[in-house]
Design a protein around this motif. Structure first.
Motif, mmCIF file in Angstrom:
data_model
loop_
_atom_site.group_PDB
_atom_site.id
_atom_site.type_symbol
_atom_site.label_atom_id
_atom_site.label_comp_id
_atom_site.label_asym_id
_atom_site.label_seq_id
_atom_site.Cartn_x
_atom_site.Cartn_y
_atom_site.Cartn_z
ATOM 1 N N GLY A 65 -59.298 93.079 4.863
ATOM 2 C CA GLY A 65 -59.239 94.670 4.851
ATOM 3 C C GLY A 65 -58.214 95.310 5.490
ATOM 4 O O GLY A 65 -57.904 96.737 6.174
ATOM 5 N N ASP A 66 -57.040 94.752 5.626
ATOM 6 C CA ASP A 66 -55.924 95.006 6.099
ATOM 7 C C ASP A 66 -55.798 95.482 7.628
ATOM 8 O O ASP A 66 -55.707 96.163 8.229
ATOM 9 N N LEU A 67 -57.466 94.844 7.798
ATOM 10 C CA LEU A 67 -56.760 95.220 9.492
ATOM 11 C C LEU A 67 -57.026 94.265 10.614
ATOM 12 O O LEU A 67 -56.832 94.351 11.219
ATOM 13 N N LEU A 68 -57.724 93.044 9.860
ATOM 14 C CA LEU A 68 -57.767 92.106 10.689
ATOM 15 C C LEU A 68 -57.184 90.897 10.521
ATOM 16 O O LEU A 68 -57.138 90.597 8.548
ATOM 17 N N PHE A 69 -56.382 90.212 10.846
ATOM 18 C CA PHE A 69 -55.510 89.326 10.082
ATOM 19 C C PHE A 69 -55.497 87.410 11.328
ATOM 20 O O PHE A 69 -55.533 87.765 12.325
ATOM 21 N N VAL A 70 -55.999 86.515 10.796
ATOM 22 C CA VAL A 70 -56.309 85.366 11.552
ATOM 23 C C VAL A 70 -55.231 84.469 10.630
ATOM 24 O O VAL A 70 -54.490 83.963 9.520
ATOM 25 N N GLU A 71 -54.487 83.867 11.903
ATOM 26 C CA GLU A 71 -53.755 83.216 11.912
ATOM 27 C C GLU A 71 -53.730 82.051 12.017
ATOM 28 O O GLU A 71 -53.906 81.940 12.727
ATOM 29 N N GLY A 72 -52.838 80.373 10.745
ATOM 30 C CA GLY A 72 -52.122 79.623 11.524
ATOM 31 C C GLY A 72 -51.466 78.676 10.751
ATOM 32 O O GLY A 72 -50.354 79.287 9.528
ATOM 33 N N GLY A 73 -50.281 77.932 12.030
ATOM 34 C CA GLY A 73 -48.891 77.182 10.927
ATOM 35 C C GLY A 73 -48.716 76.439 12.519
ATOM 36 O O GLY A 73 -49.008 75.398 13.105
ATOM 37 N N ALA A 74 -46.884 75.939 12.467
ATOM 38 C CA ALA A 74 -46.428 75.817 13.765
ATOM 39 C C ALA A 74 -45.029 76.525 13.693
ATOM 40 O O ALA A 74 -45.264 77.551 13.596
ATOM 41 N N TYR A 75 -44.733 76.122 14.825
ATOM 42 C CA TYR A 75 -43.460 76.549 15.548
ATOM 43 C C TYR A 75 -42.940 75.289 15.663
ATOM 44 O O TYR A 75 -42.938 74.121 16.008
ATOM 45 N N ALA A 76 -40.865 75.573 15.586
ATOM 46 C CA ALA A 76 -40.361 74.935 16.282
ATOM 47 C C ALA A 76 -39.244 76.015 17.253
ATOM 48 O O ALA A 76 -39.104 77.060 16.778
ATOM 49 N N SER A 77 -38.980 74.932 19.176
ATOM 50 C CA SER A 77 -37.453 75.975 19.472
ATOM 51 C C SER A 77 -36.907 75.632 19.974
ATOM 52 O O SER A 77 -36.918 74.050 20.134
ATOM 53 N N TYR A 78 -36.015 76.326 20.115
ATOM 54 C CA TYR A 78 -34.785 75.201 20.940
ATOM 55 C C TYR A 78 -35.089 76.338 22.487
ATOM 56 O O TYR A 78 -34.839 77.280 23.269
ATOM 57 N N LEU A 79 -34.856 75.070 23.449
ATOM 58 C CA LEU A 79 -34.454 75.587 24.811
ATOM 59 C C LEU A 79 -33.397 76.174 25.718
ATOM 60 O O LEU A 79 -32.126 75.450 25.333
ATOM 61 N N LEU A 80 -33.077 77.346 26.068
ATOM 62 C CA LEU A 80 -31.855 77.884 26.358
ATOM 63 C C LEU A 80 -31.666 77.995 27.495
ATOM 64 O O LEU A 80 -30.410 77.894 28.070
ATOM 65 N N ASN A 81 -32.701 78.092 28.491
ATOM 66 C CA ASN A 81 -32.542 77.860 29.891
ATOM 67 C C ASN A 81 -33.380 77.338 30.367
ATOM 68 O O ASN A 81 -34.719 77.422 29.949
ATOM 69 N N ALA A 82 -33.456 77.168 31.999
ATOM 70 C CA ALA A 82 -34.275 76.316 32.800
ATOM 71 C C ALA A 82 -34.078 77.153 34.079
ATOM 72 O O ALA A 82 -33.152 77.189 35.197
ATOM 73 N N ASN A 83 -35.220 77.786 34.859
ATOM 74 C CA ASN A 83 -35.283 77.692 35.937
ATOM 75 C C ASN A 83 -36.099 77.171 36.850
ATOM 76 O O ASN A 83 -37.142 76.770 36.642
ATOM 77 N N ILE A 84 -36.235 77.736 39.046
ATOM 78 C CA ILE A 84 -36.977 76.836 39.512
ATOM 79 C C ILE A 84 -37.179 78.000 41.078
ATOM 80 O O ILE A 84 -36.297 78.236 40.524
ATOM 81 N N SER A 85 -38.213 78.001 40.875
ATOM 82 C CA SER A 85 -39.072 79.313 42.152
ATOM 83 C C SER A 85 -39.946 79.158 42.972
ATOM 84 O O SER A 85 -40.884 78.237 42.376
ATOM 85 N N GLY A 86 -39.898 79.314 44.254
ATOM 86 C CA GLY A 86 -41.267 78.986 44.919
ATOM 87 C C GLY A 86 -40.428 79.479 46.583
ATOM 88 O O GLY A 86 -39.779 80.804 46.511
#
Length: 202
Positions: A108-129
């Motif tokens: 009804g153009d109101l609720l959307f249910v979705e599923g699929g896949a993703y791919a990602s590329y690492l840009l940066n990494a950091n550590i804190s604490g």
């Protein structure tokens, strides 16, 4: 460094090609929100969720009018986990350029249910604490991690056009740790991320 730039260029070209293929009869949007992330390891602890940000752009095109849609996104996603270390707690942050490709079922153009896949590329990494010497924060080499991550994504959203409110879960299938990262020697770790977001469509 040249290798990483070449890989990043390929990822960007793939994302732009996907957007271009959807240009006709598409709805476009911008989105942003909050990530709660962790690693799947031998000892998963839901208390070790790390907070991060997500933002990006997307397009949604009809495959079957008013029923089934193809949604392609390109954006930034902050992932990682909180870890217990000697003398204190630390956060490991990983920033990714992410490309989800999803099939979206509309009700009804109101609720959307979705599923699929993703791919990602690492840009940066950091550590804190924080430890006995006080607070600390520092960038660490991305060579400690795999350049690419991939996995499955499921979610749902409510479309209050032009405003959209949604949630999504990303289940990583890639062991993201390189074998020579001493702190994770012999351990497999995969990204696990819950995402909440708000989007504006035009």
């Amino acid at each position: 460094m040249k290798k990483r730039l070449k890989q990043l260029t390929y990822a960007l070209v793939l994302g732009l090609m996907a957007f271009t293929a959807q240009a006709q009869e598409s709805v476009f949007g911008v989105k942003g929100g909050l990530n709660l992330s962790n690693f799947f390891t031998e000892n998963v602890d839901d208390e070790n969720l790390r907070t991060g940000l997500n933002f990006g752009v997307y397009s949604r095109s009809p495959l079957i009018s008013e029923v089934l849609y193809l949604q392609v996104e390109l954006g930034y996603s902050g992932k990682g986990a909180k870890l217990e270390g000697n003398g204190g707690e630390l956060e490991l942050g990983l920033g990714y350029l992410e490309l989800p490709i999803l099939a979206s079922l509309g009700f009804g153009d109101l609720l959307f249910v979705e599923g699929g896949a993703y791919a990602s590329y690492l840009l940066n990494a950091n550590i804190s604490g924080e430890n006995s010497f006080g607070e600390f924060s520092d960038d660490i080499s991305t060579d400690n991690f795999k350049d690419f991550d991939y996995g499955l994504a499921v979610g749902a959203n409510v479309n209050l056009s032009p405003l959209v409110v949604g949630v999504r879960y990303y289940y990583g299938l890639q062991d993201i740790i390189e074998n020579d990262f001493a702190q994770f020697a012999g351990i497999e770790a995969r990204n696990s991320t819950f995402q909440a977001y708000v989007a504006f469509e035009f």
